[in-house]
Design a protein around this motif. Structure first.
Motif, PDB file in Angstrom:
ATOM      1  N   UNK A 151      35.770  18.981  62.859  1.00  0.00           N
ATOM      2  CA  UNK A 151      34.696  19.691  63.562  1.00  0.00           C
ATOM      3  C   UNK A 151      33.370  19.499  62.825  1.00  0.00           C
ATOM      4  N   UNK A 156      24.563  29.081  69.805  1.00  0.00           N
ATOM      5  CA  UNK A 156      24.551  28.281  71.037  1.00  0.00           C
ATOM      6  C   UNK A 156      23.175  28.410  71.688  1.00  0.00           C
ATOM      7  N   UNK A 167      43.492  27.754  60.060  1.00  0.00           N
ATOM      8  CA  UNK A 167      43.296  27.980  58.633  1.00  0.00           C
ATOM      9  C   UNK A 167      43.304  29.445  58.254  1.00  0.00           C
ATOM     10  N   UNK A 210      29.806  17.696  64.242  1.00  0.00           N
ATOM     11  CA  UNK A 210      28.494  18.339  64.311  1.00  0.00           C
ATOM     12  C   UNK A 210      27.512  17.710  63.326  1.00  0.00           C
ATOM     13  N   UNK A 254      29.684  23.686  75.662  1.00  0.00           N
ATOM     14  CA  UNK A 254      29.709  24.940  74.892  1.00  0.00           C
ATOM     15  C   UNK A 254      31.103  25.532  74.836  1.00  0.00           C
ATOM     16  N   UNK A 295      33.589  22.865  72.914  1.00  0.00           N
ATOM     17  CA  UNK A 295      33.406  22.765  71.473  1.00  0.00           C
ATOM     18  C   UNK A 295      33.746  24.088  70.777  1.00  0.00           C
ATOM     19  N   UNK A 296      33.434  25.204  71.445  1.00  0.00           N
ATOM     20  CA  UNK A 296      33.797  26.501  70.867  1.00  0.00           C
ATOM     21  C   UNK A 296      35.306  26.612  70.737  1.00  0.00           C
ATOM     22  N   UNK A 336      24.949  23.107  67.274  1.00  0.00           N
ATOM     23  CA  UNK A 336      24.723  24.466  66.777  1.00  0.00           C
ATOM     24  C   UNK A 336      25.610  24.842  65.596  1.00  0.00           C
ATOM     25  N   UNK A 367      34.121  27.067  57.895  1.00  0.00           N
ATOM     26  CA  UNK A 367      35.408  26.487  57.561  1.00  0.00           C
ATOM     27  C   UNK A 367      36.188  26.047  58.778  1.00  0.00           C
ATOM     28  N   UNK A 368      35.493  25.467  59.763  1.00  0.00           N
ATOM     29  CA  UNK A 368      36.192  25.023  60.962  1.00  0.00           C
ATOM     30  C   UNK A 368      36.995  23.752  60.707  1.00  0.00           C
ATOM     31  N   UNK A 403      40.600  25.203  65.363  1.00  0.00           N
ATOM     32  CA  UNK A 403      40.689  24.672  63.997  1.00  0.00           C
ATOM     33  C   UNK A 403      40.563  25.789  62.970  1.00  0.00           C
ATOM     34  N   UNK A 404      39.660  26.734  63.259  1.00  0.00           N
ATOM     35  CA  UNK A 404      39.440  27.830  62.321  1.00  0.00           C
ATOM     36  C   UNK A 404      40.686  28.715  62.232  1.00  0.00           C
ATOM     37  N   UNK A 405      41.295  28.991  63.398  1.00  0.00           N
ATOM     38  CA  UNK A 405      42.462  29.876  63.434  1.00  0.00           C
ATOM     39  C   UNK A 405      43.633  29.274  62.668  1.00  0.00           C
ATOM     40  N   UNK A 442      37.442  24.203  70.498  1.00  0.00           N
ATOM     41  CA  UNK A 442      37.909  23.278  69.467  1.00  0.00           C
ATOM     42  C   UNK A 442      37.675  23.873  68.079  1.00  0.00           C
ATOM     43  N   UNK A 443      36.436  24.346  67.838  1.00  0.00           N
ATOM     44  CA  UNK A 443      36.147  24.808  66.476  1.00  0.00           C
ATOM     45  C   UNK A 443      36.947  26.050  66.136  1.00  0.00           C
ATOM     46  N   UNK A 444      37.186  26.923  67.115  1.00  0.00           N
ATOM     47  CA  UNK A 444      37.927  28.136  66.782  1.00  0.00           C
ATOM     48  C   UNK A 444      39.426  27.879  66.671  1.00  0.00           C
ATOM     49  N   UNK A 449      28.720  32.140  66.565  1.00  0.00           N
ATOM     50  CA  UNK A 449      28.827  31.001  67.464  1.00  0.00           C
ATOM     51  C   UNK A 449      27.960  31.183  68.707  1.00  0.00           C
TER      52      UNK A 449
END
Lengths: 120, 702
Positions: free
Chosen positions: B363, B300, A109, B367, A95, A98-99, B350, B358-359, A105-107, A101-103, B296
């Motif tokens: 990513x 989860x 952009x 998923x 959790x 992955x959070x 999730x 838009x990740x 990537x989001x930041x 990683x995804x954030x 998020x």
């Protein structure tokens, strides 16, 4: 319900708890929380260093709480607690990892680069 | 006040004021009158028949897992009905408010619901259906069946079980209170950041939503701990892990993910509460907050939660198929492995609830692939059920019909789920009613499994069968309704109808909306059929009485004890020899074998404490919603005080003497002998048991 309950007070995992242990755990958590709050409120450190320090504070708090409040160790009578902890650890990694990683990537952009945060 | 509040606040009543009561609302005010009259009639009836003592002693203070389970199921069915009425309102609004020429009444420009009211209806519909219908129904079944299936006398923690029920009931009461006092959240069942912040939702609706969810999360977590402990610690002698009935395995996997994931929800909502009550900025767009972090954190929990509700439903199907195919479950080990694989993968998927955040492609690909992986263990299960039925001696009883219906819906929901797992498709249909139709297909798998289980396990709990004819009528009406509502919904999704429209602009969609309305009308008829089913079955209860093995082809341990199950479950805990113990005993002529002598039974005492604490949690949540600080403090202190009192009381339990057990057993056996004549002639004798079989532990060893 089986016949004849043992007195729960005599269970080894109950025996481990003591008011001193709870008090120590509480004080350590409280102290570290105040330290982190003070550091953030005073703004006397650069953002990256601050992030590191409060992360370490949080990690110590977690360990202190696991040991002093939840009485987790790797002894024989705690075997089920150890099993559940081992099963939990991947969930934390999943959790949080992955959070992160995804954030990140989001930041990349969506966010303007924050001053002092360094390069990604 | 730490945050500026719109409207008044006073120290005595908080934000509560007379103008918060919607007495001038043309829908709610008459409803309130009906509800109040109904409640008065109920109280009058209980008083007239002098049933208060019975209600208090047998139900309100009980710690018996079967009665608690029945109460869970009653809460679930009542809330399923409320959620269904919300669904009916949504469908009616959309078919009415279609196109610019559509009329409007009750203050709405189009249709009969204002956009604000419509928002509350769909938010309540979602929250109720998932957390107050599906969850209590499944928790209720796990409560009733799991201890009997593992051969225990009660749950590991009977008092905690009662506490979980009454906290869940408090959550149900809180969301019902929002109907008549104040309003409910209008930003969807999962909530949108930053719309739920106090600046954008200044009313109490979001606060009701937060505290309802917190109560339900707490109640469900307590139940989860209890079921896991019961399965791990309280299995009958001889029941090794791979002799565990399959529904118990499903319950174990489901409760593990519930227990691990609910803290994420509680944390996310605590942070929302912190934003709304203390003025922090976790999920605002400014001051360092991040609004996607809420989404998020919520998912989860949210994704493991949807598997928490689907896994027990799979378990129910796995129990029903073998009984009505007269074959053991195909691929038991792979079924167990698949349950745990689904539980494990539930933690990795999730982000598919918000692909469009838009990740980035890496990513989203991760998923997407993880989501498709769910199809593998689910496919294993589908094939196992198919192979269980293959060349079996199928009986198309009502329970079997519901289970087969669930299997078909799982196919539809699963295949559309595979489509949605592809980010390219997901970007196209995101937030459309295609998604709504997909997850309704999946959640209807649960509803089908639950109704199948109601019919399947009803005779075990109450001692008589439900009427087959009306159960089948209900099944076909319900299935016709499902097709009528959701096939047009899938089509509208492809045509681009977005979800949650209080006004549907495109008149070309009108025929589809009418079809959906006809579908929901068929659902209404199925609700009527359900009430007829209950009436007819209770009327003919003497005729429909059954013995221990209600279906004659049952397999797992719960069918070894009497129907209805005595409060101590088993007079003597049986020894488990095989995976399908009852089928094995029937084969070897051991079903009727009784223990040689009876022993004293130790049982837990009733207590009103759980009810008091449950009621106080309602008061606490209500006071928090309306910001009545003195009441918050008072109820919190009272809860803590009661918990301390309870911990010092302890519960030594009580002993049923062996003679009393023997008397009750003789009575039950005599009753069964009366019913058994003619109904299901049991084979006498049977094949001799190879080696040495133990039906009960040797009495001198106990």
């Amino acid at each position: 319900m089986s016949q004849g309950h043992d007195n729960p007070i005599h269970h080894p995992e109950v025996q481990m708890s003591s008011s001193r242990g709870y008090f120590t755990g509480f004080l350590i958590s409280l102290g570290l929380m105040f330290l982190a709050t003070f550091l953030v409120a005073s703004g006397s450190m650069p953002p990256f260093g601050l992030l590191m320090v409060i992360t370490i504070c949080a990690a110590i708090t977690v360990i202190a709480q696991i040991y002093f409040l939840l009485h987790l160790d790797i002894s024989e009578h705690n075997i089920w607690n150890t099993v559940s902890l081992v099963l939990f650890i991947p969930l934390f990694i999943i959790t949080i990892g992955l959070t992160w990683w995804m954030f990140s990537q989001l930041y990349l952009r969506t966010m303007p680069m924050m001053p002092g945060m360094g390069m990604h | 006040m730490l945050v500026p509040l719109a409207g008044g606040w006073n120290p005595l009543l908080g934000r509560l004021a007379l103008d918060q009561i919607p007495y001038n609302n043309p829908i709610l005010a008459p409803l309130f009158v009906v509800v109040a009259l109904g409640a008065l009639a109920l109280i009058a009836l209980i008083t007239y028949y002098h049933k208060w003592g019975y209600l208090w002693k047998e139900w309100l203070t009980t710690v018996d897992h079967k009665k608690l389970g029945v109460m869970y199921i009653i809460i679930g069915l009542v809330m399923l009905f409320r959620g269904f009425v919300d669904g009916l309102m949504i469908r009616t609004q959309q078919v009415w408010a279609n196109g610019p020429d559509s009329s409007g009444v009750f203050g709405a420009v189009h249709g009969y619901l204002t956009p604000f009211h419509f928002g509350q209806v769909y938010s309540a519909h979602g929250l109720i259906m998932i957390l107050l219908a599906a969850t209590p129904l499944l928790v209720g079944f796990m409560n009733i069946i799991v201890p009997i299936q593992v051969g225990a006398r009660d749950m590991a923690y009977p008092y905690l079980n009662a506490l979980g029920l009454w906290i869940t009931a408090a959550g149900a009461a809180l969301i019902m209170a929002s109907l008549f006092i104040g309003d409910f959240s209008h930003n969807g069942w999962f909530g949108y950041a930053p719309l739920f912040e106090i600046q954008y939702s200044p009313g109490v609706g979001v606060d009701y939503w937060i505290w309802t969810l917190e109560l339900l999360a707490l109640g469900t977590s307590l139940g989860g701990i209890n079921i896991i402990a019961t399965i791990v610690k309280m299995r009958a002698p001889g029941m090794s892990w791979f002799k565990l009935p399959i529904f118990t395995w499903a319950s174990l996997s489901a409760n593990i993910i519930a227990l691990t994931s609910f803290p994420a929800l509680q944390l996310a909502l605590a942070l929302v509460a912190s934003d709304r009550y203390l003025g922090s900025h976790f999920f605002t767009a400014g001051l360092g907050g991040n609004l996607m972090l809420y989404t998020n954190l919520f998912w989860i929990w949210g994704h493991p939660e949807v598997y928490f509700v689907i896994l027990p439903a799979f378990g129910m199907m796995s129990e029903i198929f073998p009984v009505f195919s007269e074959k053991p479950l195909f691929g038991y080990i792979t079924m167990v492995a698949a349950s745990f694989a689904i539980a494990g993968v539930s933690w990795l998927v999730w982000l598919h609830h918000f692909f469009t955040m838009g990740a980035g492609p890496e990513v989203n690909s991760f998923f997407s692939i993880a989501t498709m992986l769910v199809g593998i263990p689910t496919g294993v299960k589908v094939f196992n059920w198919a192979f269980t039925m293959y060349r079996g001696r199928l009986t198309f009883s009502a329970a079997m019909l519901w289970a087969i219906g669930a299997l078909f819906l799982l196919l539809v929901g699963g295949l559309t789920g595979m489509m949605l797992a592809i980010p390219a498709i997901n970007y196209m249909v995101h937030n459309s009613v295609f998604v709504v139709a997909h997850f309704h297909s999946m959640l209807l798998v649960i509803v089908y499994a639950v109704f199948g289980s109601v019919i399947f396990w009803f005779p075990k709990v109450f001692g008589f069968k439900l009427d087959e004819y009306w159960a089948k009528v209900m099944f076909w009406l319900f299935s016709a309704g499902t097709v009528g509502v959701f096939v047009p919904m899938y089509m509208l999704g492809f045509m681009g109808e977005t979800r949650r429209l209080d006004y549907v602009f495109n008149t070309a969609w009108h025929p589809y909306l009418v079809a959906e309305e006809i579908g929901i009308f068929l659902y209404c008829l199925s609700v009527v059929a359900f009430f007829v089913l209950l009436y007819v079955s209770i009327r003919d209860r003497v005729k429909n009485q059954v013995g221990q093995d209600a279906w004659g082809t049952s397999r797992s341990l719960e069918w070894l004890t009497h129907s209805p199950v005595p409060f101590y479950n088993f007079a003597v805990i049986p020894h488990i020899n095989e995976r399908d113990e009852v089928a094995w005993r029937r084969q070897h002529g051991l079903v009727q074998k009784q223990p040689e002598k009876y022993l004293d039974i130790h049982m837990p005492n009733n207590t009103g404490m759980a009810l008091y604490i449950g009621a106080l949690t309602f008061v606490l949540a209500f006071a928090l919603t309306w910001r009545i600080w003195w009441l918050c403090l008072g109820s919190l202190v009272a809860i803590i005080a009661l918990m301390i009192v309870r911990s010092f009381q302890g519960d030594a339990g009580y002993i049923i003497p062996a003679a009393e057990v023997e008397r009750m057993e003789k009575e039950a056996l005599a009753r069964e002998a009366r019913i058994q004549t003619g109904a299901h002639p049991l084979p006498a004798g049977g094949r001799p048991v190879p080696g040495e079989a133990i039906a009960y532990e040797r009495q001198d060893k106990l």
